[in-house]
Design an enzyme around this catalytic site. Structure first.
Site, PDB file in Angstrom:
ATOM      1  N   HIS A  53      -4.033  -3.430   6.527  1.00 35.64           N
ATOM      2  CA  HIS A  53      -4.088  -3.707   5.096  1.00 35.64           C
ATOM      3  C   HIS A  53      -5.503  -4.148   4.790  1.00 35.64           C
ATOM      4  CE1 HIS A  53      -3.321  -5.088   1.110  1.00 35.64           C
ATOM      5  NE2 HIS A  53      -3.845  -6.250   1.421  1.00 35.64           N
ATOM      6  N   ASP A  76       0.839  -1.203   0.000  1.00 36.69           N
ATOM      7  CA  ASP A  76       0.000   0.000   0.000  1.00 36.69           C
ATOM      8  C   ASP A  76       0.874   1.252   0.000  1.00 36.69           C
ATOM      9  OD1 ASP A  76      -2.498  -1.589   0.457  1.00 36.69           O
ATOM     10  OD2 ASP A  76      -1.375  -2.129   2.240  1.00 36.69           O
TER      11      ASP A  76
END
Ligand code: NAX
Length: 341
Positions: free
Chosen positions: A197, A169
């Site tokens: 996440h 990410d």
């Protein structure tokens, strides 16, 4: 030549075992990256320990045949097994890709009821057989909570050695900003992925900078349309995995294999001066986030140890998002604990 490090990769055979899965075989992509020295550096030989489950035995053997076929100079031995005890023996690094995938229509709780026992069992095996300073990276979802369960059932592994992946990410956030401001990704630094996440994660660029011929400047100043950073940027990073599934008809693999290599390389060899990365770990209550959860923060690494980047100013917008994720993770922890009984 250095002593080889033992690197465990779980779930390495990939979706061959589950032909109906949308999951994409990160293991098959990451194994050659590790063997080429991308994870531990070009001077570190290694022995790979590969684990998967019984239905994946043939696919696992295929991977075991192909790795030596590539004649990687750093790869000294390959062990492949479905025996969790054997595979954990003396490992220095553990990359946990293995787990039960969330299938269409499956509730998060159902997925957790499958994964919690897996992570409990694997934690116990690592606790008993891994090197005492083994560094663990959990990739399999729900990554934060799988890592938390692993931490709880492997109490003798130092708690700071158990981490989960939010580097994918983080990398996605860097690349979105580079594209927006029209610079190279190497010119952007210090974004942060706060929390988890999942689609509620909070990618933040309040402290990020861009370096150009005019020197280093805050991303916030360059992107005068503050609405982009607060909306589209966050949504794009949060939804990137879904967008890739839509496009590829399978989940992220090359980027999802590259990010754990970045995570480990920085952790083992250190972050360059002035640069931080995002990592999920068992934190200390910094930034008013409750203790006892695995939460992603900005960290710097030196000589194999990470430390949290402290003293960053948190505005109200960030505060609300950071607290909401902490609440989600506390709820998820409770669900996970209920799956233990
Ligand atoms: P695959 O389904 O291709 O591979 C998972 C593998 O795990 C399979 O080979 C399966 O047989 C194995 N497995 C299942 N139970 C096991 C057990 N008890 N012990 C050992 N192996 C076991 O998934 P893939 O696309 O490779 O993704 C791996 C994991 O990463 C998934 O959980 C996925 O959700 C997660 N992801 C996490 C990301 C992150 O940033 N944290 C991003 C990428 C990825 O989606």
């Amino acid at each position: 030549e250095k002593e080889p490090m033992k690197v465990l990769v779980t779930g390495v055979a990939g979706m061959l075992a589950q032909p109906d899965s949308l999951f994409g075989q990160i293991g098959y992509a990451i194994a050659p990256m590790i063997a080429r020295g991308i994870m531990l550096g070009p001077n570190q030989p290694m022995i790979l320990h590969l684990l998967d489950i019984a239905p994946a035995t043939e696919a696992l053997n295929g991977v075991k045949m192909e790795l030596p076929d590539a004649a990687f100079p750093l790869l000294k031995e390959v062990h492949a097994t479905t025996d969790i005890t054997e595979t954990c023996k003396d490992v220095n690094i553990a990359i946990m890709l293995g787990g039960f995938p969330r299938k269409e229509g499956m509730e998060r709780k159902d997925m957790m009821s499958k994964n919690v026992p897996i992570y409990k069992e694997q934690a116990s095996a690592l606790e008993e057989h891994a090197a005492s300073d083994c560094k663990v990276l959990v990739v399999a979802n729900p990554a934060n909570t799988n890592a938390l369960i692993l931490k709880e059932f492997a109490p003798s592994i130092p708690e700071k050695n158990i981490t989960c992946l939010t580097r994918l990410d983080h990398n996605r956030a860097l690349s979105q900003i580079a594209e927006r401001i029209k610079v190279y990704v190497t010119d952007v630094k210090n974004v942060i992925i706060w929390g988890n996440h999942s689609s509620t994660q909070y990618p933040e660029a309040n402290h990020a900078t861009v370096t150009s011929i005019n020197g280093e400047r805050p991303v916030k100043e360059l992107d005068t349309d503050d609405l982009w950073l607060k909306n589209e940027f966050i949504n794009t990073v949060q939804q990137r995995g879904t967008a890739i599934i839509k496009a590829r008809k399978a989940s992220s693999v090359l980027s999802a294999a590259s990010a754990p290599c970045d995570h480990m390389l920085d952790w083992v060899l250190g972050t360059p001066k002035g640069i931080w990365l995002s990592m999920g770990a068992y934190f200390d209550g910094s930034y008013g986030i409750p203790k006892d959860i695995i939460y992603s923060f900005p960290v710097k690494c030196e000589k194999g140890k990470w430390s949290i980047v402290k003293g960053l100013k948190i505005d109200e917008f960030s505060r609300a998002k950071m607290d909401a994720i902490a609440k989600d993770l506390i709820d998820e922890k409770e669900v996970a604990h209920s799956c233990l009984n």
